[in-house]
Design a protein around this motif. Sequence first.
Motif, PDB file in Angstrom:
ATOM      1  N   LEU A  83      49.890  58.723  -2.999  1.00  0.00           N
ATOM      2  CA  LEU A  83      50.120  57.626  -3.939  1.00  0.00           C
ATOM      3  C   LEU A  83      48.588  56.313  -3.484  1.00  0.00           C
ATOM      4  O   LEU A  83      49.042  55.789  -4.701  1.00  0.00           O
ATOM      5  CB  LEU A  83      51.101  57.017  -4.709  1.00  0.00           C
ATOM      6  CG  LEU A  83      52.093  58.374  -5.293  1.00  0.00           C
ATOM      7  CD1 LEU A  83      52.594  58.079  -6.267  1.00  0.00           C
ATOM      8  CD2 LEU A  83      50.721  59.224  -6.596  1.00  0.00           C
ATOM      9  N   GLY A  84      48.954  56.354  -2.226  1.00  0.00           N
ATOM     10  CA  GLY A  84      47.646  54.678  -1.972  1.00  0.00           C
ATOM     11  C   GLY A  84      49.301  53.644  -1.773  1.00  0.00           C
ATOM     12  O   GLY A  84      48.843  52.688  -2.363  1.00  0.00           O
ATOM     13  N   ASP A  85      50.999  53.752  -1.904  1.00  0.00           N
ATOM     14  CA  ASP A  85      51.893  53.345  -2.373  1.00  0.00           C
ATOM     15  C   ASP A  85      51.699  52.437  -1.226  1.00  0.00           C
ATOM     16  O   ASP A  85      53.097  52.833  -0.671  1.00  0.00           O
ATOM     17  CB  ASP A  85      52.758  53.819  -3.483  1.00  0.00           C
ATOM     18  CG  ASP A  85      54.345  52.938  -3.487  1.00  0.00           C
ATOM     19  OD1 ASP A  85      54.076  52.039  -2.599  1.00  0.00           O
ATOM     20  OD2 ASP A  85      54.635  53.350  -4.396  1.00  0.00           O
ATOM     21  N   GLN A  86      51.583  50.918  -0.989  1.00  0.00           N
ATOM     22  CA  GLN A  86      51.478  50.430   0.368  1.00  0.00           C
ATOM     23  C   GLN A  86      53.190  49.796   0.713  1.00  0.00           C
ATOM     24  O   GLN A  86      53.938  50.080   1.418  1.00  0.00           O
ATOM     25  CB  GLN A  86      50.594  49.148   0.674  1.00  0.00           C
ATOM     26  CG  GLN A  86      49.365  49.720   0.748  1.00  0.00           C
ATOM     27  CD  GLN A  86      49.708  49.921   1.778  1.00  0.00           C
ATOM     28  OE1 GLN A  86      49.706  49.851   3.014  1.00  0.00           O
ATOM     29  NE2 GLN A  86      48.524  51.337   2.162  1.00  0.00           N
ATOM     30  N   ASN A  87      53.889  49.432  -0.726  1.00  0.00           N
ATOM     31  CA  ASN A  87      55.688  49.032  -0.429  1.00  0.00           C
ATOM     32  C   ASN A  87      55.930  50.395  -0.338  1.00  0.00           C
ATOM     33  O   ASN A  87      56.672  50.160   0.451  1.00  0.00           O
ATOM     34  CB  ASN A  87      55.131  48.553  -1.878  1.00  0.00           C
ATOM     35  CG  ASN A  87      56.749  48.078  -1.709  1.00  0.00           C
ATOM     36  OD1 ASN A  87      58.058  48.855  -2.155  1.00  0.00           O
ATOM     37  ND2 ASN A  87      56.997  46.574  -1.084  1.00  0.00           N
ATOM     38  N   GLY A  88      55.613  51.400  -1.069  1.00  0.00           N
ATOM     39  CA  GLY A  88      56.047  52.611  -0.724  1.00  0.00           C
ATOM     40  C   GLY A  88      56.969  53.346   1.044  1.00  0.00           C
ATOM     41  O   GLY A  88      57.451  53.717   1.160  1.00  0.00           O
ATOM     42  N   MET A  89      55.591  52.859   1.280  1.00  0.00           N
ATOM     43  CA  MET A  89      55.131  53.359   2.385  1.00  0.00           C
ATOM     44  C   MET A  89      55.722  52.355   3.477  1.00  0.00           C
ATOM     45  O   MET A  89      56.299  52.944   4.705  1.00  0.00           O
ATOM     46  CB  MET A  89      53.552  53.638   3.379  1.00  0.00           C
ATOM     47  CG  MET A  89      53.004  54.579   2.053  1.00  0.00           C
ATOM     48  SD  MET A  89      50.881  54.599   2.176  1.00  0.00           S
ATOM     49  CE  MET A  89      50.686  54.296   4.096  1.00  0.00           C
ATOM     50  N   SER A  90      55.747  50.820   3.465  1.00  0.00           N
ATOM     51  CA  SER A  90      56.626  50.385   4.449  1.00  0.00           C
ATOM     52  C   SER A  90      58.008  50.612   3.855  1.00  0.00           C
ATOM     53  O   SER A  90      58.521  50.435   4.549  1.00  0.00           O
ATOM     54  CB  SER A  90      56.380  48.850   3.540  1.00  0.00           C
ATOM     55  OG  SER A  90      54.886  48.737   3.428  1.00  0.00           O
TER      56      SER A  90
END
Length: 831
Positions: A609-616
């Motif tokens: 999804l390109g979700d930086q917060n989720g990846m973090s």
Amino acid sequence: MSSDGSRRGSDDVQGAGFGGLLRRHRREAGLSQEGLAELAGLSVDAIAALERGRRRAPRAHTLRLLADALRLNSAERTQLTTSARKDTDSPQPVLRRPPAAPNELIGRTTELTATRRLLGQRITRLLTLTGPGGVGKTRLTMALATELASDYPDGVAWVPLDSLTDAAAVAPEVAASIGLADSGRLIEEIAEQIGQRSMLLVFDNCSHVVAAVGQVCAALLEACPNLAILASSRELLRVAGESVYVVPSLVLPPDEDQAETSAAVRLFVERATARGYDPTGQLEQVTRVVRRLEGMPLAIELAAARTNVMTIEELAGELETSFGILAGGSRTASPRQQSMHGAIEWSHDLLTAAERDVFAQLSVFVGGWSLNAAATVMSGQTAPGPAERADALDLTGRLADKSLIRVTRHRGVARYYMLAVIREYAADRLVANGSADEASRRHADFYVALAEQAERELRGANQEEWLDRLQGELDNLRAAMAWALQTRSVSAALRLSGALWLFCYLRGHYAEGGQWLERALALADAESVADAAASAKANLGAGMLAFLQCEYDVATTRLETARAQYEELGDVAGRALVMQRLGGVARERGDYRAAEDLHCMSYDLYESLGDQNGMSWAHNHLGFVAWLRGDLDIAARRCGRARDSFRRLGDGEGLAWSLISLGAIAQYRGELVEAEGLLQESLALSQRLGYREGVAWSLNQLGIVERRRGLTERAVHLLDESLAEHRDLGDRWRSASVLEELAAVAQQRGRSEYAAFLLGAADGVREVIQAPVPEVEKRDYQGTRSAIEESLDRRVFRTAWSAGRSAPLAAVADGYPPQNNAPDPDRSRYL
């Protein structure tokens, strides 16, 4: 003085009063007012008052001081004395004095100081004491008028308006108060009578004739330059130059230990004692009563009067459900002072029809409201426009001016609220006019929308602001949730509880939020309402809050249901979040491999999804699992990467967690200085956010740091605080680890039996929740247990251990006991 000067004085006295004669003698002597005052030993104000005729009856001693300072001859002294006697003999009006107080004024020192300064120093000429009925305006006005008497040489006149029924009677009442007979041109006559005199007019109880009082005050202030006016009114006079002092409720005790210093408690005790019952031995219950009454003096006096037939406990319990018992005041008091209902009803009767309608509608709010919330309830529109907001502001302002609502200001935002006794009366009016259901629906609609808006903001840079906003609206959110459940409004219940679960997690409302979600889901099942998206979010939230309370089986069931629903909906972000939460369950149960797999799957979904917060978050959780199993290098890399990302994204919760993990990793590596710095940063951030789990974890790890340094007293303090937080949150998994750390401290301090008791308590908790000691903590745990077993007889160890296992967590978490004190008898032998 020369004979010529004496002759001129003789001529002048024929056409001038005492003040004019004194002025001439002073000028002939070449003295200023200051110079004469210094020579005579008087104040400059006294000289000015005598010359201007504001003080017309100088005493013989004052005359002698003035004559000596002016060096008057015998004839001039006689003239001055004659002139003074002539002024004194002139008929003076008889002013109606303020009534004498029936009893001691309690707790108004601050208010008297502030208001006396405003009038005594001539900062204002018109001061209105305002506030709701029963707050003590008249009593304060009486005391203030008495204290100001010496500041007004021509006296203080009391103008009671309580019994007036006709606005036209205001001016005649003023005339009567200053000793003036009625005439056709009354206002002009009053102005002429007052003239240049320095006096204070006191208008008491203006609310029901406020317009007429305002007109009289405006006219007299314009015509009489030395006149000052003090008024008590529930509504502002709205006259040019008016200064307003809002009379506050009495000061409440900050805690039970300081109850005796509270003005509200002192008033209750004094009035109850006067009725024959001394409650000084029950100040805890008295505190409960006065807090419920929000420090309102009339309410406190009426409650105290009930002690002739009720215990304090009964009184406090009754007030929790209704204020109806607040009646039975003095027979000589006006009807509105004999009960709180009467006091509020009198204000209500003065409202316009529109104001009454809004007053009733606003009772749906609990704990205050914003202008947007008021506009929504008043207009029925989910997005009120400028016209609706303007109407809400106008009517809110009118009710505030009439002291029926109060205004607070914080961080540039105004907020409004009703005192509890006023809100109860308004709610009764809402039910009586048949509008309660509609107003409650509009109220719930507003807070559902607010919760959903907040949900979108709780992962970004505005997280702290929105957490505070929701916390400030918590009572309204509870009311909206209660309405949704009671009326079986499935959509509202699911949407509201689902939108709030993240807030409930961050601010530590685990049990309450979980109950909302479970009840909403049960309602949806019972009503056979299918809303897949809302249901999935509610299952996710219910699973998360159950997990935080270590209800792992319930959590797994709810989360797996949410995963299936999100898969059916094609909601990738929802699935990723569920994987993250399932990973947390596996982590606490000690299944680190399963936890890593779930967090990796969560990372892959967020990456798609390109979700930086989720990846973090995935990085942070993988780092958390790594340090719990003892892989500190991997953990440091993962959590360091997460920390840097959270800083960029402005995610306060994420930053706090990554700092906690990095601090824990540092302390397990023995890098105690670095660990302390990281953990202090996480503690400060968590406290600012109100993020209770972050606070509890930071204190836990800081306690371990201090224990490793050998600073056991400091370690006990930190670990005790951590245990109290975890216990209150319902986090039994972490509570067990903190108990094990406290056992290590107890052993270091030579208290082996108590250490065995604590280890037993931790073991009992772990058995209930089926969660093992984390791998990284096992070395310390085994070392503590071995040291205890070596220092104790086996039978003593088993007895203490068994006692700990059987003790409820709430009892164990009361705090680490002092060496020679046993606050809990069940564990006294281990202290």
